[in-house]
Scaffold this motif. Structure first.
Motif, PDB file in Angstrom:
ATOM      1  N   TYR A   1      13.989  -8.846  12.685  1.00 14.82           N
ATOM      2  CA  TYR A   1      12.915  -9.814  12.811  1.00 14.82           C
ATOM      3  C   TYR A   1      13.427 -11.150  13.340  1.00 14.82           C
ATOM      4  O   TYR A   1      12.883 -11.707  14.286  1.00 14.82           O
TER       5      TYR A   1
ATOM      6  N   ILE B   1      11.433  -7.571  24.155  1.00 14.01           N
ATOM      7  CA  ILE B   1      11.184  -7.387  22.717  1.00 14.01           C
ATOM      8  C   ILE B   1      10.288  -6.168  22.499  1.00 14.01           C
ATOM      9  O   ILE B   1      10.504  -5.378  21.581  1.00 14.01           O
ATOM     10  N   VAL B   2       9.295  -6.010  23.361  1.00 15.81           N
ATOM     11  CA  VAL B   2       8.433  -4.830  23.229  1.00 15.81           C
ATOM     12  C   VAL B   2       9.276  -3.562  23.381  1.00 15.81           C
ATOM     13  O   VAL B   2       9.145  -2.605  22.620  1.00 15.81           O
TER      14      VAL B   2
ATOM     15  N   SER C   1      12.399 -12.602  16.934  1.00 17.48           N
ATOM     16  CA  SER C   1      11.590 -13.818  17.034  1.00 17.48           C
ATOM     17  C   SER C   1      12.351 -14.900  17.792  1.00 17.48           C
ATOM     18  O   SER C   1      11.755 -15.702  18.494  1.00 17.48           O
TER      19      SER C   1
ATOM     20  N   LEU D   1       4.095 -11.952  15.559  1.00 16.81           N
ATOM     21  CA  LEU D   1       5.158 -12.840  16.006  1.00 16.81           C
ATOM     22  C   LEU D   1       4.643 -13.779  17.090  1.00 16.81           C
ATOM     23  O   LEU D   1       4.947 -14.974  17.098  1.00 16.81           O
ATOM     24  N   TYR D   2       3.844 -13.225  17.992  1.00 18.88           N
ATOM     25  CA  TYR D   2       3.317 -14.052  19.070  1.00 18.88           C
ATOM     26  C   TYR D   2       2.445 -15.174  18.506  1.00 18.88           C
ATOM     27  O   TYR D   2       2.609 -16.348  18.863  1.00 18.88           O
TER      28      TYR D   2
ATOM     29  N   LEU E   1       4.700  -1.611  14.363  1.00 17.12           N
ATOM     30  CA  LEU E   1       5.644  -2.465  15.079  1.00 17.12           C
ATOM     31  C   LEU E   1       4.913  -3.304  16.124  1.00 17.12           C
ATOM     32  O   LEU E   1       5.256  -4.453  16.360  1.00 17.12           O
ATOM     33  N   PHE E   2       3.877  -2.717  16.726  1.00 17.40           N
ATOM     34  CA  PHE E   2       3.118  -3.507  17.690  1.00 17.40           C
ATOM     35  C   PHE E   2       2.374  -4.634  16.991  1.00 17.40           C
ATOM     36  O   PHE E   2       2.216  -5.726  17.537  1.00 17.40           O
TER      37      PHE E   2
ATOM     38  N   LEU F   1       3.625  -6.141  14.487  1.00 19.54           N
ATOM     39  CA  LEU F   1       4.656  -7.152  14.247  1.00 19.54           C
ATOM     40  C   LEU F   1       4.816  -8.048  15.469  1.00 19.54           C
ATOM     41  O   LEU F   1       4.906  -9.275  15.355  1.00 19.54           O
ATOM     42  N   VAL F   2       4.824  -7.421  16.650  1.00 22.38           N
ATOM     43  CA  VAL F   2       4.964  -8.219  17.866  1.00 22.38           C
ATOM     44  C   VAL F   2       3.775  -9.174  18.006  1.00 22.38           C
ATOM     45  O   VAL F   2       3.943 -10.359  18.327  1.00 22.38           O
TER      46      VAL F   2
ATOM     47  N   TRP G   1      -3.872  -9.011  24.212  1.00 22.87           N
ATOM     48  CA  TRP G   1      -2.686  -8.257  23.796  1.00 22.87           C
ATOM     49  C   TRP G   1      -2.501  -8.309  22.291  1.00 22.87           C
ATOM     50  O   TRP G   1      -2.143  -7.308  21.667  1.00 22.87           O
TER      51      TRP G   1
ATOM     52  N   TYR H   1       2.471 -16.353  15.534  1.00 22.95           N
ATOM     53  CA  TYR H   1       3.335 -17.244  14.746  1.00 22.95           C
ATOM     54  C   TYR H   1       4.022 -18.279  15.636  1.00 22.95           C
ATOM     55  O   TYR H   1       4.111 -19.461  15.291  1.00 22.95           O
TER      56      TYR H   1
ATOM     57  N   PHE I   1      11.999 -13.942  21.504  1.00 20.93           N
ATOM     58  CA  PHE I   1      10.648 -13.595  21.977  1.00 20.93           C
ATOM     59  C   PHE I   1      10.196 -14.483  23.132  1.00 20.93           C
ATOM     60  O   PHE I   1       9.686 -14.003  24.142  1.00 20.93           O
TER      61      PHE I   1
ATOM     62  N   VAL J   1      11.241  -3.003  20.331  1.00 26.61           N
ATOM     63  CA  VAL J   1      10.396  -2.496  19.259  1.00 26.61           C
ATOM     64  C   VAL J   1      10.175  -0.991  19.426  1.00 26.61           C
ATOM     65  O   VAL J   1      10.278  -0.224  18.470  1.00 26.61           O
TER      66      VAL J   1
END
Lengths: 458, 481
Positions: free
Chosen positions: A381, A395-396, A385, B174-175, B167-168, B170-171, B203, B177, A388, A399
């Protein structure tokens, strides 16, 4: 600096103790030396962390990563009482070489001059070439040692050539001077860029990033278990930390240039390694590909240079990765003792005979796969982050790769817990292994509860 | 109080897994009852204006704006009640079987409960994510250790499928955030406040949708579900269908729509149409099933499809209906799977054509099964009715045709459930079903409680609607698209 001195002295001491007949003293001496050195990275009364003839600087970055490497080495030495028990006359040499190698790692965390980086890499690598072949009558071990030596020497050559070119372009080996020269646009751009590319190639060999990873699976499989563990943890940490330090202190102004090849290497590394790991049937080979794929994730930190928190992310990741890897190898050693071929079938039914080992290995696998709430998740994480903003698509990809990695990490869990076949496990759990895996689990649990304590260390 | 709801099962789980005491089932039952009592207490001092009650908050990674923060508004409280109400029933329903080693089974169930309670109360994005994933590990082990045929392949598919989906998420999290001001924060309020630009919102919304659509599951992300429900041991199936799939719906209400409402206007029709397709598709397949457990698995897809459609139209009727139906669907589906388990234990088969005539040998069983079945069909004055009515009303207000198609769920539901009930209970009895044993004590308790809830909640849906009213109003007021 204190830590290096302590480790060096301990290494000499183990060499000489090895000459006497007191074999039982060796492990305690090595452990004591490591623990002292670990203490020295936290507590430094004599102010020896100052810059030392423009070669080292034990700043927070260096101290923190030294802590990780020394901790990993301590745990590995904890396993060694059992792991090295068949060695007779060479036991002292083995401890000495591990400790010398660790000194090299410390140089790689603290260098402020490219010459010191080069020396550090050599001090780290040369003992390892010997260690990889330490089972002298083992064919696979000899193959591993030779392969490692040839590849390593080759990589160091490329690295050195790159440094020379950078020197030619900027006129110095000193990181700060190089940085300033690049920022002010002094010197030949072509020479500088070629140099940087060659350095990337050389370091990619060291951290076994694709496409410079071909040596890793054979070397990992052929080397003695503990040496493999050392390569997968301390060497990997040293390689990536040196990479980060060099590129953030010296080459940051040229980031626009080198971020492209690093992105490509990172993308290739995680994808190719994960795809190949799926097809492995041997634990050590699987762990080799797993360690390659982690090199891919770790490269994200290089791309995140300049983002606040990227150092902390790298530190946290290397720590959790090292802990999980050491625990996994500790369990594997016990399993391999009984069912020696190291295939996944060797783990069948482990949960019934050794619930502790099975639980430790399962948690290690979950942590390596980065599944919450294990510490490995926070490692991923923080890293994701941090990188990112710089490389969202990478990052994708990372993942997606994390999702793929579940497949092979879970093969071990499936064998241990769900297989209806059961192997015979007559060996008990050796005391050293028990303590080391429990300590590792305790640290992983602490890192889960308080991720901030390490993340914010640097 | 909210911390207690996570800690009680967590500590019990660790104790059961490590100490492996004898009598694990009793310890687990006591712990779930304690949790039920705590959630009862949480109801008493509850302020239903949509604010967060019983907040607990400590910094986790202060430097990265991550706070371990739990709290409950009406929506969370309802989900917590659902979880802790069903938990003792699920534990009790596993008493009839030998789950060896027992400490491990009940320990994993308790771990699962800790995670579920955490998911429903988390007010910090990362805490939510961690609990959301934590719930996956124990259920994976439960299904893979005690499951039926082909369990390893099926459960691994399930795990990878759901893990990839999240997981998607999470991405996406994160974005959002990284768009929060200053040193960034994962606090729910901060994330909601972020204004995303339209492309990014697309997205982000898709990332969340993928995670929750797999979990619920919504067509076409449902392919893991029938296999997993069928192979899992009954306790696992109950956890999955009764509580775990609600994590998906809850996630839509609490996280997906509030965080990316900017793109909902464009994408909501797609989501709703997918959900409605799923209703019809799963219902038709359910009609053709001969395996009773599989039939209920497909019926669950249909019911959840309606809940998903109703929630995503984002109006008062849809949301209220979705919430009350989540509770009632949980109750009904746990009852139905328990009935399947009872039949399977006695007859050794789940095939509808090997049954028949059970009404003669086991009249009490037939009566209790009838009540649960009627609740599932949503007959008026059973608990299924108010929820489905409100949901259909919500979808209808959004679009007449979609509402009409979604309404087929009631007709289809009646068809397959009555057909199944008829084949199981009526008709000629065979050698096996003639000696079908009637309900035993622990079965009496489980089915009795469920049947009572079916009737009580059918008569007094206001009990539940009242609880969530304030929170639904507030969330509809703040999040619009």
């Amino acid at each position: 600096m204190t830590a290096i001195l302590i480790l060096f002295t301990t290494a000499i001491a183990t060499l000489f103790t090895g000459l006497t007949k007191n074999r039982s003293l060796l492990q305690p001496i090595a452990l004591a030396g490591c623990l002292l050195a670990l203490g020295a990275t936290f507590y430094n009364p004599m102010g020896w962390n100052e810059r030392y003839i423009s070669m080292f600087q034990f700043d927070n970055f260096a101290l923190a990563f030294s802590g990780v490497a020394i901790l990993a080495a301590t745990l590995i030495i904890g396993l060694s009482g059992w792991g090295f028990r068949q060695l007779n006359d060479t036991l002292g040499d083995n401890y000495g070489l591990i400790l010398f190698s660790l000194c090299g790692a410390l140089c790689m965390f603290s260098f402020t001059n490219m010459v010191m980086l080069f020396l550090g890499i050599e001090i780290l690598s040369i003992p390892l070439y010997v260690l990889a072949g330490s089972r002298r009558d083992d064919l696979a071990g000899n193959e591993a040692a030779l392969k490692y030596f040839l590849m390593g020497a080759f990589a160091t050559g490329i690295l050195l050539f790159g440094m020379t070119l950078v020197y030619g372009a900027t006129g110095s080996f000193d990181l700060a001077v190089v940085n300033e020269a690049i920022a002010t646009g002094k010197g030949s751009v072509g020479m500088l860029q070629t140099g940087i590319i060659l350095i990337i190639v050389g370091l990619s060999f060291k951290i076994s990033a694709v496409p410079f990873h071909f040596w890793a699976p054979d070397v990992y499989q052929g080397s003695p278990n503990l040496v493999t563990t050392f390569m997968a943890t301390v060497v990997k940490t040293a390689g990536i930390a040196a990479f980060y330090r060099l590129f953030s202190l010296a080459f940051e102004p040229a980031m626009d240039f080198w971020s492209v090849p690093v992105t490509v290497i990172a993308a290739l590394t995680m994808t190719v390694a994960n795809m190949t790991a799926i097809f492995q049937t041997n634990f050590k080979r699987m762990m080799a590909y797993s360690s390659i794929s982690h090199a891919g994730y770790l490269l994200l930190a290089i791309l995140a240079i300049g983002t606040p928190g990227s150092e902390g992310a790298l530190l946290f990741y290397t720590l959790t990765y090292s802990l999980a890897t050491i625990c996994a190898f500790g369990c594997y050693m016990v399993v391999a003792e009984q069912n020696g071929d190291g295939s996944f079938a060797a783990f069948n039914g482990l949960s019934k005979k050794h619930p502790l080992l099975a639980a430790v290995l399962a948690i290690s696998m979950l942590s390596l796969a980065g599944i919450p709430p294990t510490a490995g998740f926070f490692g991923k994480y923080f890293l994701f982050s941090a990188a990112f903003a710089k490389a969202p698509w990478l990052i994708v990809l990372a993942v997606i790769n994390s999702a793929i990695s579940i497949y092979y990490y879970f093969k071990i869990i499936i064998a241990m817990y769900f297989s209806r076949e059961e192997n015979v496990y007559e060996t008990g759990i050796p005391v050293g292994v028990r303590w080391v895996v429990l300590a590792g689990m305790l640290l992983i649990a602490l890192l889960t509860l308080m991720p901030g304590s390490v993340y914010a260390w640097i | 109080m909210s911390l207690l709801l996570v800690l009680i099962p967590l500590i019990t789980a660790i104790f059961l897994l490590i100490a492996r005491p004898s009598g694990a089932r009793t310890i687990a039952l006591v712990a779930t009852l304690a949790n039920l009592a705590v959630s009862g207490f949480a109801c008493m001092g509850f302020v239903g204006d949509g604010s967060f009650n019983h907040e607990f908050s400590v910094p986790w990674v202060a430097e990265a704006g991550i706070t371990f923060r739990l709290g409950m508004d009406g929506i969370s409280l309802l989900m917590v009640i659902l979880t802790n109400l069903l938990a003792p029933l699920i534990v009790l329903s596993s008493f009839g079987k030998q789950m060896e080693p027992e400490g491990r089974f009940y320990g994993l169930v308790m771990l699962m409960l800790a995670a579920l309670n955490g998911v429903f109360m988390a007010l910090d994005g990362l805490v939510f994510y961690v609990f959301y994933e934590l719930a996956l590990i124990p259920i994976y082990f439960i299904c893979a250790i005690w499951g039926g045929q082909d369990r390893i392949r099926t459960t691994l598919k399930f795990f990878i499928y759901t893990f990839t989906g999240s997981l998607f998420m999470l991405v996406a999290l994160l974005y959002v955030y990284l768009q929060t001001p200053g040193t960034h924060s994962f606090a729910w309020e901060e994330l909601v406040r972020v204004q995303l630009d339209p492309t990014a919102a697309w997205w982000v919304l898709l990332g969340f949708f993928l995670a929750f659509a797999v979990k619920m599951p919504v067509f076409p992300f449902h392919t893991w579900q029938p296999d997993t429900y069928t192979t899992a041991p009954t306790g696992g199936t109950m956890l999955l269908s009764g509580i775990m799939l609600k994590m998906g719906v809850y996630g839509v209400i609490r996280w997906m729509v509030p965080l990316a409402p900017e793109a909902m206007h464009d994408l909501a029709p797609v989501f709703i149409i997918l959900a409605v397709i799923g209703i019809v598709y799963a219902s038709i397949i359910a009609v053709k099933q001969t395996d009773l457990k599989r039939l209920i698995a497909y019926s669950s897809i249909a019911h959840v499809g309606l809940i998903a459609a109703g929630v995503m139209v984002w109006n008062k009727a849809g949301l209220q209906g979705g919430l009350i139906q989540m509770l009632n669907h949980g109750i009904n589906v746990v009852g139905l799977f328990f009935v399947v388990d009872m039949i399977e234990r006695r007859l050794g088969t789940r095939s509808l054509y090997d049954m028949g005539g059970i009404a003669k040998s086991a009249p009490k069983f037939a009566a209790l099964f009838m009540i649960v079945m009627l609740g599932s069909v949503a007959v008026p004055l059973t608990n299924g009715f108010p929820g489905e009515f409100l949901l259909l009303n919500g979808v209808w207000n959004y679009n007449f045709w979609l509402g009409a198609v979604a309404g087929l769920t009631i007709i289809f539901g009646a068809v397959y459930m009555l057909r199944a009930y008829g084949l199981v209970v009526f008709g000629e009895s065979n050698a096996e079903t003639a000696k079908f044993e009637d309900v035993q004590t622990n079965e009496w308790i489980v089915l009795g409680v469920i049947a009572t809830l079916v009737v009580v909640l059918g008569f007094f849906p206001g009990l539940v609607l009242h609880l969530t009213d304030g929170s639904v109003n507030r969330i509809l007021g703040t999040v619009q698209f």
